[in-house]
Design a protein around this motif. Sequence first.
Motif, short mmCIF file in Angstrom:
data_model
loop_
_atom_site.label_atom_id
_atom_site.label_comp_id
_atom_site.label_asym_id
_atom_site.label_seq_id
_atom_site.Cartn_x
_atom_site.Cartn_y
_atom_site.Cartn_z
N ALA A 256 0.84 -1.20 0.00
CA ALA A 256 0.00 0.00 0.00
C ALA A 256 0.87 1.25 0.00
O ALA A 256 1.75 1.41 0.86
N GLU A 257 0.64 2.11 -0.98
CA GLU A 257 1.41 3.35 -1.09
C GLU A 257 0.73 4.50 -0.35
O GLU A 257 1.36 5.52 -0.06
N GLU A 258 -0.56 4.34 -0.13
CA GLU A 258 -1.30 5.37 0.59
C GLU A 258 -2.50 4.73 1.26
O GLU A 258 -2.93 3.63 0.90
N PHE A 259 -3.01 5.37 2.28
CA PHE A 259 -4.22 4.91 2.96
C PHE A 259 -5.32 5.93 2.68
O PHE A 259 -5.08 7.15 2.76
N GLY A 260 -6.50 5.45 2.37
CA GLY A 260 -7.56 6.34 1.92
C GLY A 260 -7.45 6.51 0.42
O GLY A 260 -6.73 5.77 -0.27
N VAL A 261 -8.14 7.49 -0.11
CA VAL A 261 -8.16 7.72 -1.56
C VAL A 261 -7.70 9.14 -1.86
O VAL A 261 -8.33 10.11 -1.45
N GLY A 262 -6.58 9.23 -2.56
CA GLY A 262 -6.06 10.53 -2.97
C GLY A 262 -6.10 10.72 -4.48
O GLY A 262 -5.86 11.81 -4.98
N LYS A 263 -6.42 9.62 -5.20
CA LYS A 263 -6.53 9.67 -6.66
C LYS A 263 -7.83 9.00 -7.07
O LYS A 263 -8.25 8.01 -6.44
N ILE A 264 -8.44 9.50 -8.12
CA ILE A 264 -9.75 9.00 -8.52
C ILE A 264 -9.71 7.52 -8.84
O ILE A 264 -10.67 6.79 -8.54
N GLU A 265 -8.60 7.03 -9.39
CA GLU A 265 -8.51 5.61 -9.76
C GLU A 265 -8.32 4.71 -8.55
O GLU A 265 -8.34 3.47 -8.69
#
Length: 686
Positions: A256-265
């Motif tokens: 996982a590079e991020e938690f949550g959604v920071g990009k629409i995809e």
Amino acid sequence: MFSLLNFLAFLVISGFAIYLFANLVYSRYLFVKLGKKVEFEPNLKERINSVLINGFGQRKLFKDKKSGLMHLVLFYTFFIIQVGLIELIIKGFIKGYEFPFGEGHKYFSLLQECATFLMLLAVGYGFYRRYGEKLKRLQWKRDGKAAFVYVALCTLTSSILLTLGFEAIMLDYEPNLVYAPFSGAIALLFSDIGSTPGTVLFYLFWWVHMVTVFSFMVFVPQSKQAHELFAMFNIFFKKTGPVGKLKTIDFEDEEAEEFGVGKIENFTQQQLIDLYACAECGRCTNMCPASVTGKTLSPMQLIVKMRDHLTEKGAAITSRSPWMPRSVFGSSVAISGLAAKETAAAIEMPSLIGDVITEEELWACTTCRNCEDQCPVANEHVDKIIDLRRYLVLTEGNVPQEASRYFQNIERQSNPWGLNRKERMNWRDERDDIEVPTVDEVSEFEYLFWVGSMGSYDKRSQKIVQSFAKIMNVAGIKFAILGNKERNSGDTARRMGNEFLFHQLCQENIANFQSYGVKKIITIDPHAFNTFKNEYPEFGLEAEVYHHTDLIWKCIQDGIINPVKEVKEAIAYHDSCYLGRYNNIYDIPRQILTSIPGVKVLEMERNKQDSMCCGAGGGMMWIEEKQGRRINVERTEQALSVNPSMIGSNCPYCLTMLSDGTKAKEVEEQVKTMDIAEIVERSLTG
């Protein structure tokens, strides 16, 4: 010669339109496929039932009965007319062609004509609702595309009747006012023009209809009318299980590079279908407490902006044009020369959080689900907002100061105020007439009474837990509390985006429950009730969960408690979001109140499923409202409009917000605010 040219022209135009339509739909399919895959839970019975009720039954649309009826007519007449379209197309090549229905064709003809006329009426009424009645939720979208829909549908329906009317003149038929009443009336009106002009007019209106059909077909995927293609899929594929249940983050995922959604995809594919299913009807925004009180958040605009962003970014990533013909619909994305995702990724696109969706919008949401309850195509707005909040909190560490303070207090003392956790059960010492044992003070108990942070520390909410404890004492119910071992439920932390803190609290609480053999949990807090009942089981909780109104009503039904003392109050009852829209409990609190002598229950204009949030949910209890009017004051005004002597609730958060509302309106001396447990206790003890 004319017949051949007519046929060739039809093939060219229809083929080109179908090509454009297929490309447009396929492009959007590819855009949705950019999202993350999600495991599909079959539950076919539940899914099919949802499609039948909300898709074909159009249940949600009837929250606005006039619009609901209009749309129901449009929905079903559209399908009926499509059958007639096949026959009408063939009529353009074979004069006088009719489906081989024999004597039954006259009834088919009557059905087609009535359906066409009803659709024309519905289109006219829809136009009046938007431009004449100026329905507030539709005013934002009075643009060319909205007008085109009405013009196209009006042209589609009227051209059918005109084509059939002039066909009768072309073929020298007698006007049939019984089985073709509307086209027959046209034929009768123009009967003197002769067959040659009738033939010219027949083909003129036939081509008007064909061009409109194919133009509208191309228009649909690249407009709000795309909901006609995506809505049924959205309803079928929506999450099953408890409504509003949030998906869990896997913190052990090393990739996982991020938690949550920071990009629409990074939304799931199912979430992205939501975006194209949106009908832009404004029902969600019309009921949103943040929107109606002047905040920047509009659930509809949230979906629309994310949809447009997905379309732009999807076009860049896939190198496919989302607009056809581009000269007509245009394109805001430079997509030429893109051959791979690696190339597309290097293109500077607007940031999802900041450029597309502002932080102010995200932090204005109360997570009340009024938007989702209203949506006729089953869009889910709240989980997207929470995913975006999660990105801010967990990936960027970017949170409002009040939220940061809340998290710190929960982590240190397990309550929002940061008060000493050893003071958590001091409330029970303030009344000598109640017995509230801890789990360590009794050998056995049936219910674990989850007091919650509000009930433990907030002076006003303490009166609720004291009243409920008294009721359980009178009923002879064996219960116990965790006392100073109780922690925060983690619900608010989760809704504020701090999934990590929620996991920590959840695991600690479940371990505590298991160590004391807890089988039944009861609480006055609908938020804790919802998270224990619907979200904790995923983490291993095995216990029955009850809201205090459940137990009170059961005791009344079983005759264990008997409200006999008159409580002469006219009560404006407020439905809390997490008991109502999240758990569909509306009747039990009302049944309790009506069982109390002297009580008159008053219904606000917005009640039950349509009840307006008090403004405390989603962490907004702890974040200052800086835009527009205060939500709790707005809700209090709605309650005061029915002239109550008391405002009743079933949630400590709601009671606090409504109490503050009566103070703001300077009516706290005239209109009391009380929880159902307090009202019942008054009837038991006088």
